[in-house]
Design a protein around this motif. Structure first.
Motif, PDB file in Angstrom:
ATOM      1  N   TYR A  36       0.716  -1.154   0.053  1.00 35.08           N
ATOM      2  CA  TYR A  36       0.075  -0.177   0.054  1.00 35.08           C
ATOM      3  C   TYR A  36       0.942   1.225   0.123  1.00 35.08           C
ATOM      4  CZ  TYR A  36      -4.315  -2.545   1.051  1.00 35.08           C
ATOM      5  OH  TYR A  36      -5.150  -3.391   1.117  1.00 35.08           O
ATOM      6  N   PHE A  89       3.623   0.790   2.748  1.00 36.06           N
ATOM      7  CA  PHE A  89       3.209  -0.359   3.812  1.00 36.06           C
ATOM      8  C   PHE A  89       3.298  -1.674   3.048  1.00 36.06           C
ATOM      9  CE2 PHE A  89       2.679   2.141   7.675  1.00 36.06           C
ATOM     10  CZ  PHE A  89       2.219   3.229   7.336  1.00 36.06           C
ATOM     11  N   ARG A  93      -1.167 -11.541   5.139  1.00 39.96           N
ATOM     12  CA  ARG A  93      -2.230 -12.276   5.497  1.00 39.96           C
ATOM     13  C   ARG A  93      -2.417 -13.938   5.007  1.00 39.96           C
ATOM     14  NH1 ARG A  93      -8.294 -11.713   3.815  1.00 39.96           N
ATOM     15  NH2 ARG A  93      -8.132 -14.115   4.604  1.00 39.96           N
ATOM     16  N   GLN A 101      -6.086 -12.278   9.692  1.00 33.16           N
ATOM     17  CA  GLN A 101      -6.051 -10.769   9.934  1.00 33.16           C
ATOM     18  C   GLN A 101      -4.927 -10.288   8.986  1.00 33.16           C
ATOM     19  OE1 GLN A 101      -5.253  -9.301  13.875  1.00 33.16           O
ATOM     20  NE2 GLN A 101      -6.721 -10.325  14.629  1.00 33.16           N
ATOM     21  N   PHE A 104       0.305  -5.609   9.033  1.00 37.30           N
ATOM     22  CA  PHE A 104       0.984  -4.580   8.224  1.00 37.30           C
ATOM     23  C   PHE A 104       2.401  -4.364   8.969  1.00 37.30           C
ATOM     24  CE2 PHE A 104      -1.831  -2.315   5.625  1.00 37.30           C
ATOM     25  CZ  PHE A 104      -2.986  -2.768   5.821  1.00 37.30           C
ATOM     26  N   GLY A 105       3.396  -3.852   7.997  1.00 35.39           N
ATOM     27  CA  GLY A 105       4.818  -3.508   8.527  1.00 35.39           C
ATOM     28  C   GLY A 105       4.468  -2.206   9.124  1.00 35.39           C
ATOM     29  N   SER A 106       5.722  -1.532   9.487  1.00 32.92           N
ATOM     30  CA  SER A 106       5.431  -0.029  10.154  1.00 32.92           C
ATOM     31  C   SER A 106       5.853   0.978   9.083  1.00 32.92           C
ATOM     32  CB  SER A 106       6.471   0.223  11.104  1.00 32.92           C
ATOM     33  OG  SER A 106       7.923  -0.378  10.714  1.00 32.92           O
TER      34      SER A 106
ATOM     35  N   TYR B  35      -9.512  -0.073  11.748  1.00 34.34           N
ATOM     36  CA  TYR B  35      -7.987  -0.126  12.162  1.00 34.34           C
ATOM     37  C   TYR B  35      -7.703   0.863  13.146  1.00 34.34           C
ATOM     38  CZ  TYR B  35      -6.998  -3.621   8.453  1.00 34.34           C
ATOM     39  OH  TYR B  35      -7.222  -4.781   7.785  1.00 34.34           O
ATOM     40  N   GLN B  37      -4.071   3.228  13.709  1.00 37.90           N
ATOM     41  CA  GLN B  37      -2.762   3.652  13.396  1.00 37.90           C
ATOM     42  C   GLN B  37      -2.246   4.639  14.199  1.00 37.90           C
ATOM     43  OE1 GLN B  37      -2.186   4.769   9.040  1.00 37.90           O
ATOM     44  NE2 GLN B  37      -0.029   4.131   9.472  1.00 37.90           N
ATOM     45  N   GLN B  41       3.638   3.576  13.293  1.00 35.28           N
ATOM     46  CA  GLN B  41       3.229   2.214  13.042  1.00 35.28           C
ATOM     47  C   GLN B  41       2.398   2.108  11.898  1.00 35.28           C
ATOM     48  OE1 GLN B  41       2.032   0.675  16.984  1.00 35.28           O
ATOM     49  NE2 GLN B  41       3.287   1.732  18.044  1.00 35.28           N
ATOM     50  N   GLY B  42       2.255   0.839  11.535  1.00 31.41           N
ATOM     51  CA  GLY B  42       1.095   0.352  10.407  1.00 31.41           C
ATOM     52  C   GLY B  42      -0.211   0.316  11.215  1.00 31.41           C
ATOM     53  N   PRO B  43      -1.091   0.214  10.305  1.00 26.45           N
ATOM     54  CA  PRO B  43      -2.338   0.002  10.705  1.00 26.45           C
ATOM     55  C   PRO B  43      -2.650  -1.356  11.627  1.00 26.45           C
ATOM     56  CG  PRO B  43      -2.616   0.780   8.383  1.00 26.45           C
ATOM     57  CD  PRO B  43      -1.222   0.277   9.101  1.00 26.45           C
ATOM     58  N   LEU B  45      -5.805  -4.035  12.920  1.00 33.60           N
ATOM     59  CA  LEU B  45      -6.921  -4.443  13.018  1.00 33.60           C
ATOM     60  C   LEU B  45      -7.847  -4.338  14.658  1.00 33.60           C
ATOM     61  CD1 LEU B  45      -9.429  -5.409  11.084  1.00 33.60           C
ATOM     62  CD2 LEU B  45      -8.512  -7.546  11.963  1.00 33.60           C
ATOM     63  N   ASP B  56     -13.960 -11.032  13.451  1.00 35.44           N
ATOM     64  CA  ASP B  56     -12.981 -10.933  14.231  1.00 35.44           C
ATOM     65  C   ASP B  56     -12.865  -9.483  15.210  1.00 35.44           C
ATOM     66  OD1 ASP B  56      -9.356 -11.487  13.661  1.00 35.44           O
ATOM     67  OD2 ASP B  56     -10.276 -11.041  15.500  1.00 35.44           O
ATOM     68  N   SER B  58     -10.851  -9.677  18.162  1.00 38.91           N
ATOM     69  CA  SER B  58      -9.866 -10.248  19.175  1.00 38.91           C
ATOM     70  C   SER B  58      -8.980  -8.925  19.803  1.00 38.91           C
ATOM     71  CB  SER B  58      -8.878 -11.311  18.443  1.00 38.91           C
ATOM     72  OG  SER B  58      -8.350 -11.038  17.282  1.00 38.91           O
ATOM     73  N   GLN B  59      -8.913  -8.294  18.942  1.00 36.10           N
ATOM     74  CA  GLN B  59      -7.915  -6.974  19.221  1.00 36.10           C
ATOM     75  C   GLN B  59      -8.443  -5.648  19.813  1.00 36.10           C
ATOM     76  OE1 GLN B  59      -3.597  -7.451  17.629  1.00 36.10           O
ATOM     77  NE2 GLN B  59      -4.927  -7.670  15.763  1.00 36.10           N
ATOM     78  N   LEU B  91      -8.844   4.299  11.177  1.00 33.58           N
ATOM     79  CA  LEU B  91      -9.045   3.995   9.585  1.00 33.58           C
ATOM     80  C   LEU B  91     -10.202   2.929   9.440  1.00 33.58           C
ATOM     81  CD1 LEU B  91      -5.381   3.708   8.467  1.00 33.58           C
ATOM     82  CD2 LEU B  91      -6.940   5.435   7.820  1.00 33.58           C
ATOM     83  N   LEU B  98     -14.425 -11.939   1.667  1.00 33.01           N
ATOM     84  CA  LEU B  98     -13.437 -12.494   2.822  1.00 33.01           C
ATOM     85  C   LEU B  98     -12.019 -13.223   2.120  1.00 33.01           C
ATOM     86  CD1 LEU B  98     -15.689 -14.443   5.634  1.00 33.01           C
ATOM     87  CD2 LEU B  98     -14.404 -12.105   5.708  1.00 33.01           C
ATOM     88  N   GLY B  99     -12.133 -13.256   0.761  1.00 36.55           N
ATOM     89  CA  GLY B  99     -11.048 -13.982   0.227  1.00 36.55           C
ATOM     90  C   GLY B  99      -9.983 -13.019  -0.099  1.00 36.55           C
ATOM     91  N   GLN B 103      -8.186  -4.638   0.347  1.00 36.32           N
ATOM     92  CA  GLN B 103      -8.836  -3.588   1.307  1.00 36.32           C
ATOM     93  C   GLN B 103      -8.860  -2.328   0.936  1.00 36.32           C
ATOM     94  OE1 GLN B 103      -8.344  -4.535   5.412  1.00 36.32           O
ATOM     95  NE2 GLN B 103      -8.052  -6.642   5.191  1.00 36.32           N
TER      96      GLN B 103
END
Lengths: 114, 114
Positions: A36, A89, A93, A101, A104-106, B35, B37, B41-43, B45, B56, B58-59, B91, B98-99, B103
């Motif tokens: 991205y 970025f 997944r 999920q 992403f990297g930083s 997300y 951010q 850092q990266g975004p 989820l 999901d 979970s975070q 974001l 879902l595939g 995004q």
């Protein structure tokens, strides 16, 4: 635990030359990878993706290379243009568990000098 | 095709106050993501919806964060009460399903906690 790492926070390249942005991952469940691009005050914009069944995907000036054994991918931009200056970025997944999920990297700030 | 719409673009509140963000995904996109951010850092989820169901979360810090997508179209993310560490860009993204599909992100809401 950073599963996706971009170890270079910044990169400067001369206009017309090649830009190479690197990304490493640790989770062997990742099988789909994306790059991205993000300009200031805007959301990330999808650039290019690659599935783990391939080792290269090309779209115009942008090529992504995937080395599964090294868990490494790179984005090549040729030729680089001043409008390419942005934060890039890497994201990854997989298909199961927490790997589903998008991680992403930083980011790497690319500056293309005119 | 209209992109992902988010509002407001900026919000400043004091700690312990509440705040809400709104997102309207690309028309026809079944999957919606929120997300967080943090600067540098990266975004990351927070929550993922498929139509009006949670896939999901979970975070998501559920003691203070909540999100809904009641009719399977637009979505709201709420923080109550806000903490200083919630300062970030929030974001919203959407995808057709879902595939392995990219995004598409909105421009985000920049939240500052005083």
């Amino acid at each position: 635990d950073q599963q996706v790492k971009q170890n270079s926070p910044s990169l400067s390249v001369q206009e017309g030359r090649i830009s190479i942005l690197n990304c490493d991952y640790t989770n062997s469940m990742f099988d789909y990878f994306l790059w991205y691009k993000k300009y200031p005050a805007e959301g990330p914009t999808f650039l290019i993706s690659i599935s783990s069944i391939k080792d290269k995907n090309e779209d115009g000036r942008f090529t992504v290379f995937l080395n599964k054994s090294a868990k490494h991918l790179s984005l090549h931009i040729v030729p680089s243009q001043p409008g390419d200056s942005a934060v890039y970025f890497c994201a990854a997944r997989g298909n199961s568990g927490s790997a589903r999920q998008l991680t992403f990297g930083s980011g790497t700030q690319l500056t293309v000098l005119p | 095709e209209a992109g992902v719409a988010q509002s407001p673009r900026y919000k400043i509140i004091e700690k312990r106050q509440s705040v809400a963000f709104w997102c309207n995904p690309i028309s026809g996109h079944a999957t919606l993501y929120w997300y967080q951010q943090i600067l540098g850092q990266g975004p990351k989820l927070l929550i993922q919806f498929q139509n009006n169901g949670v896939v999901d979360d979970s975070q998501l810090p559920k003691d203070r964060f909540s999100a809904e997508r009641l009719k399977g179209v637009d979505s709201t993310l709420k923080i109550q009460p806000a903490k200083l560490e919630d300062s970030a860009v929030y974001l919203c993204a959407s995808s057709p399903g879902l595939g392995n599909q990219p995004q598409h992100f909105g421009d985000g809401t920049r939240l500052s906690i005083l």
